[in-house]
Design a protein around this motif. Structure first.
Motif, PDB file in Angstrom:
ATOM      1  N   ILE A 138       0.847  -1.192   0.000  1.00 39.46           N
ATOM      2  CA  ILE A 138       0.000   0.000   0.000  1.00 39.46           C
ATOM      3  C   ILE A 138       0.879   1.237   0.000  1.00 39.46           C
ATOM      4  N   GLY A 139       0.724   2.068  -1.007  1.00 42.84           N
ATOM      5  CA  GLY A 139       1.480   3.309  -1.104  1.00 42.84           C
ATOM      6  C   GLY A 139       0.685   4.478  -0.549  1.00 42.84           C
ATOM      7  N   ILE A 140       1.355   5.303   0.267  1.00 46.30           N
ATOM      8  CA  ILE A 140       0.727   6.533   0.756  1.00 46.30           C
ATOM      9  C   ILE A 140       1.207   7.677  -0.137  1.00 46.30           C
ATOM     10  N   TYR A 141       0.298   8.197  -0.934  1.00 40.59           N
ATOM     11  CA  TYR A 141       0.613   9.267  -1.886  1.00 40.59           C
ATOM     12  C   TYR A 141      -0.140  10.535  -1.500  1.00 40.59           C
ATOM     13  N   GLY A 142       0.272  11.646  -2.100  1.00 39.83           N
ATOM     14  CA  GLY A 142      -0.388  12.917  -1.858  1.00 39.83           C
ATOM     15  C   GLY A 142       0.586  14.057  -2.019  1.00 39.83           C
ATOM     16  N   PRO A 143       0.094  15.296  -1.967  1.00 43.09           N
ATOM     17  CA  PRO A 143       0.965  16.469  -2.125  1.00 43.09           C
ATOM     18  C   PRO A 143       1.851  16.653  -0.901  1.00 43.09           C
ATOM     19  N   PRO A 144       2.875  17.509  -0.997  1.00 43.00           N
ATOM     20  CA  PRO A 144       3.757  17.762   0.144  1.00 43.00           C
ATOM     21  C   PRO A 144       2.995  18.266   1.370  1.00 43.00           C
ATOM     22  N   ASN A 145       3.453  17.826   2.546  1.00 44.21           N
ATOM     23  CA  ASN A 145       2.919  18.294   3.832  1.00 44.21           C
ATOM     24  C   ASN A 145       1.452  17.950   4.066  1.00 44.21           C
ATOM     25  N   ALA A 146       0.971  16.906   3.393  1.00 41.85           N
ATOM     26  CA  ALA A 146      -0.406  16.466   3.640  1.00 41.85           C
ATOM     27  C   ALA A 146      -0.503  15.596   4.891  1.00 41.85           C
ATOM     28  N   GLY A 147       0.654  15.104   5.367  1.00 42.55           N
ATOM     29  CA  GLY A 147       0.657  14.263   6.563  1.00 42.55           C
ATOM     30  C   GLY A 147       0.949  12.806   6.279  1.00 42.55           C
ATOM     31  N   LYS A 148       1.576  12.526   5.145  1.00 43.59           N
ATOM     32  CA  LYS A 148       1.834  11.134   4.750  1.00 43.59           C
ATOM     33  C   LYS A 148       2.760  10.418   5.734  1.00 43.59           C
ATOM     34  N   THR A 149       3.873  11.054   6.081  1.00 47.94           N
ATOM     35  CA  THR A 149       4.821  10.412   6.988  1.00 47.94           C
ATOM     36  C   THR A 149       4.240  10.298   8.398  1.00 47.94           C
ATOM     37  N   THR A 150       3.463  11.299   8.813  1.00 53.49           N
ATOM     38  CA  THR A 150       2.803  11.217  10.119  1.00 53.49           C
ATOM     39  C   THR A 150       1.905   9.989  10.174  1.00 53.49           C
ATOM     40  N   LEU A 151       1.132   9.756   9.112  1.00 54.97           N
ATOM     41  CA  LEU A 151       0.264   8.583   9.083  1.00 54.97           C
ATOM     42  C   LEU A 151       1.072   7.299   9.008  1.00 54.97           C
ATOM     43  N   ALA A 152       2.100   7.280   8.142  1.00 53.01           N
ATOM     44  CA  ALA A 152       2.931   6.080   8.022  1.00 53.01           C
ATOM     45  C   ALA A 152       3.560   5.730   9.368  1.00 53.01           C
ATOM     46  N   ASN A 153       4.065   6.740  10.071  1.00 54.50           N
ATOM     47  CA  ASN A 153       4.654   6.501  11.391  1.00 54.50           C
ATOM     48  C   ASN A 153       3.624   5.945  12.368  1.00 54.50           C
ATOM     49  N   ARG A 154       2.414   6.487  12.324  1.00 56.92           N
ATOM     50  CA  ARG A 154       1.384   6.010  13.249  1.00 56.92           C
ATOM     51  C   ARG A 154       1.022   4.556  12.950  1.00 56.92           C
ATOM     52  N   ILE A 155       0.867   4.214  11.681  1.00 58.51           N
ATOM     53  CA  ILE A 155       0.545   2.832  11.322  1.00 58.51           C
ATOM     54  C   ILE A 155       1.647   1.886  11.793  1.00 58.51           C
ATOM     55  N   VAL A 156       2.887   2.237  11.467  1.00 55.13           N
ATOM     56  CA  VAL A 156       4.017   1.380  11.843  1.00 55.13           C
ATOM     57  C   VAL A 156       4.131   1.295  13.364  1.00 55.13           C
ATOM     58  N   ARG A 157       3.979   2.415  14.055  1.00 59.18           N
ATOM     59  CA  ARG A 157       4.110   2.426  15.516  1.00 59.18           C
ATOM     60  C   ARG A 157       2.985   1.634  16.178  1.00 59.18           C
ATOM     61  N   ASP A 158       1.758   1.809  15.679  1.00 54.97           N
ATOM     62  CA  ASP A 158       0.616   1.120  16.284  1.00 54.97           C
ATOM     63  C   ASP A 158       0.751  -0.394  16.191  1.00 54.97           C
ATOM     64  N   TRP A 159       1.352  -0.883  15.099  1.00 58.64           N
ATOM     65  CA  TRP A 159       1.337  -2.323  14.854  1.00 58.64           C
ATOM     66  C   TRP A 159       2.696  -2.985  14.985  1.00 58.64           C
ATOM     67  N   THR A 160       3.767  -2.203  15.115  1.00 60.67           N
ATOM     68  CA  THR A 160       5.096  -2.812  15.298  1.00 60.67           C
ATOM     69  C   THR A 160       5.880  -2.172  16.444  1.00 60.67           C
ATOM     70  N   GLY A 161       5.486  -0.968  16.864  1.00 58.87           N
ATOM     71  CA  GLY A 161       6.216  -0.268  17.915  1.00 58.87           C
ATOM     72  C   GLY A 161       7.357   0.587  17.413  1.00 58.87           C
ATOM     73  N   ASP A 162       7.607   0.608  16.100  1.00 58.77           N
ATOM     74  CA  ASP A 162       8.686   1.401  15.523  1.00 58.77           C
ATOM     75  C   ASP A 162       8.132   2.654  14.847  1.00 58.77           C
ATOM     76  N   ALA A 163       8.997   3.336  14.105  1.00 54.69           N
ATOM     77  CA  ALA A 163       8.583   4.470  13.284  1.00 54.69           C
ATOM     78  C   ALA A 163       9.266   4.343  11.926  1.00 54.69           C
ATOM     79  N   LEU A 164       8.767   5.092  10.949  1.00 58.82           N
ATOM     80  CA  LEU A 164       9.278   4.953   9.591  1.00 58.82           C
ATOM     81  C   LEU A 164      10.222   6.067   9.190  1.00 58.82           C
TER      82      LEU A 164
END
Length: 212
Positions: A26-52
């Motif tokens: 699953i690719g997280i796409y969108g314009p700059p500063n839309a919050g893509k990395t914030t969401l990716a970090n939350r997904i990874v943190r919620d389910w693995t405990g890490d960050a991206l």
């Protein structure tokens, strides 16, 4: 039991195992500063405990696609999905080094970042053509969703026949208007979230397990 029946049973067992283990990328796409990395970090943190990756107010902080493999998301209703998450650079029609100097970055470093960001966008588009099974398209709900880059990107995703889930982010901000995003892309499901505060994240996880 004849040899053909045995072969069919072996093939059936192999397919069950293969399909069970298959992960959707699953690719997280969108314009700059839309919050893509914030969401990716939350997904990874919620389910693995890490960050991206790091988050910054400076545009194009993510200049190369980042991938985290083998994340299993389980919704409240018990559905689950195994995914590889890909956080991509912000897609835009033009990247100018002045976007960086406005944040106090020296010109030489700004030019370098602009070049890296341009290469990163090209890489993200290659991933979209070759390696992505579904897309979360992130939009800042405080901004006009009818920008050229959004219309272009959603059109490209549709032309690839990829499932696309629109995420209206930053609903915690006072000037957020996520209803505009729903009206802009009525052909696709829209989930309204605050990636920063985690608002409606469980709703997003449930939608992902049912949609991808």
């Amino acid at each position: 039991m004849d040899i053909f029946t045995q072969a069919r049973k072996r093939l059936s067992k192999f397919l069950r195992v293969f399909l069970k283990r298959r992960r959707s990328r699953i690719g997280i796409y969108g314009p700059p500063n839309a919050g893509k990395t914030t969401l990716a970090n939350r997904i990874v943190r919620d389910w693995t405990g890490d960050a991206l990756g790091p988050v910054s107010e400076v545009p194009h902080e993510t200049r190369r696609a980042r991938r985290r493999e083998d994340i299993t998301i389980t919704s409240a209703n018990g559905n689950s999905i195994a995914i590889d998450i890909v956080d991509t650079p912000g897609v835009t029609t033009k990247i100018d080094y002045h976007e960086f100097t406005e944040y106090g970055i020296e010109k030489d470093e700004a030019i370098k970042r602009a070049r890296e960001a341009t290469e990163g966008v090209a890489e993200a588009m290659h991933w979209l053509r070759e390696d992505i099974d579904g897309v979360i398209y992130m939009l800042d709900s405080t901004l006009d969703p009818f920008m050229q880059v959004n219309i272009m990107m959603v059109g490209i995703i549709e032309s690839r026949n990829l499932p696309v889930l629109i995420v209206a982010n930053k609903i915690d901000l006072p000037d957020a208007a996520p209803a505009r995003i729903k009206s802009a892309f009525p052909q696709h499901p829209v989930v309204m979230i605050s990636g920063l505060e985690g608002k409606n994240i469980d709703e997003l996880y449930e939608k992902m397990t049912n949609f991808f």
